[in-house]
Design a protein around this motif. Structure first.
Motif, short mmCIF file in Angstrom:
data_model
loop_
_atom_site.label_atom_id
_atom_site.label_comp_id
_atom_site.label_asym_id
_atom_site.label_seq_id
_atom_site.Cartn_x
_atom_site.Cartn_y
_atom_site.Cartn_z
N UNK A 44 0.84 -1.21 0.00
CA UNK A 44 0.00 0.00 0.00
C UNK A 44 0.87 1.25 0.00
N UNK A 45 1.93 1.25 0.79
CA UNK A 45 2.83 2.42 0.82
C UNK A 45 3.40 2.67 -0.57
N UNK A 46 3.88 1.63 -1.21
CA UNK A 46 4.48 1.77 -2.54
C UNK A 46 3.45 2.26 -3.55
N UNK A 47 2.20 1.75 -3.47
CA UNK A 47 1.15 2.21 -4.38
C UNK A 47 0.89 3.70 -4.21
N UNK A 48 0.84 4.18 -2.98
CA UNK A 48 0.59 5.61 -2.77
C UNK A 48 1.79 6.47 -3.11
N UNK A 49 3.00 5.93 -3.01
CA UNK A 49 4.16 6.66 -3.50
C UNK A 49 4.08 6.83 -5.01
N UNK A 50 3.59 5.80 -5.69
CA UNK A 50 3.37 5.90 -7.14
C UNK A 50 2.36 7.00 -7.44
N UNK A 51 1.25 7.03 -6.69
CA UNK A 51 0.25 8.09 -6.89
C UNK A 51 0.84 9.47 -6.64
N UNK A 55 3.88 10.38 -7.11
CA UNK A 55 4.79 10.72 -8.21
C UNK A 55 4.04 11.06 -9.49
N UNK A 56 2.94 10.36 -9.75
CA UNK A 56 2.26 10.51 -11.04
C UNK A 56 0.96 11.30 -10.97
N UNK A 57 0.39 11.43 -9.78
CA UNK A 57 -0.93 12.02 -9.63
C UNK A 57 -1.99 10.92 -9.66
N UNK A 58 -3.20 11.31 -9.37
CA UNK A 58 -4.33 10.37 -9.35
C UNK A 58 -5.31 10.80 -10.42
N UNK A 59 -5.51 9.95 -11.39
CA UNK A 59 -6.47 10.22 -12.46
C UNK A 59 -7.84 9.79 -11.98
N UNK A 77 15.07 10.30 -4.15
CA UNK A 77 15.48 11.15 -5.27
C UNK A 77 14.31 11.64 -6.10
N UNK A 78 13.17 10.95 -6.02
CA UNK A 78 12.00 11.29 -6.83
C UNK A 78 10.90 11.97 -6.04
N UNK A 79 10.82 11.70 -4.75
CA UNK A 79 9.73 12.23 -3.93
C UNK A 79 10.25 12.73 -2.59
N UNK A 80 9.77 13.88 -2.16
CA UNK A 80 10.11 14.31 -0.81
C UNK A 80 9.27 13.51 0.19
N UNK A 81 9.94 12.71 1.01
CA UNK A 81 9.24 11.87 1.99
C UNK A 81 9.71 12.27 3.38
N UNK A 82 8.73 12.51 4.24
CA UNK A 82 9.01 12.84 5.64
C UNK A 82 8.43 11.70 6.48
N UNK A 83 9.24 11.19 7.41
CA UNK A 83 8.78 10.16 8.33
C UNK A 83 8.67 10.77 9.72
#
Length: 127
Positions: free
Chosen positions: A68-75, A77-81, A118-124
């Motif tokens: 689920x985390x990886x799926x939302x990272x994809x969203x 990066x690409x946006x949600x259509x 490198x592709x997304x700013x992620x804060x934990x």
């Protein structure tokens, strides 16, 4: 706040409360809250009905799997259509807050962050 905020910690540590604090910076109509515990929201047409063109923040609580985390990272990066019945399709690129269940460890999150940093700013945020 960053594009992706991942909140982690043990049960009862205040993860959802922290997400609410971060969401309070947005207008109520700009925030969509989704429960991801038992379904694949990336394929769920009901959850997409919640999105509007003015959606600026998506909060998923709780996130229970690394996939689920990886799926939302994809969203992120690409946006949600969004293709809703009776409306013209549109693309949104909201900030995303993931509230992770306690079994998703800091080691897993650190690995995910290093793979995507490198592709997304992620804060934990640890609660």
């Amino acid at each position: 706040m960053k594009n992706i905020t991942i909140i982690t910690g043990p049960a009862g540590s205040g993860k959802t409360t922290k997400a609410k604090e971060l969401a309070a910076k947005f207008s109520p109509g700009e925030v969509v809250w989704l429960e991801a515990q038992s379904r694949d929201l990336s394929q769920d047409s009901i959850c997409f009905a919640s999105y509007q063109t003015n959606t600026k923040l998506l909060v998923i609580d709780p996130v229970s799997t690394e996939i689920q985390i990886i799926a939302y990272l994809f969203f992120a990066a690409t946006g949600i259509f969004v293709n809703q019945r009776g409306k013209a399709p549109f693309l949104i690129k909201p900030e995303i807050i993931l509230v992770c269940q306690s079994h998703i460890t800091e080691l897993i999150l650190t690995s995910i962050k290093s793979a995507y940093q490198n592709n997304l700013p992620i804060q934990i945020i640890e609660c």
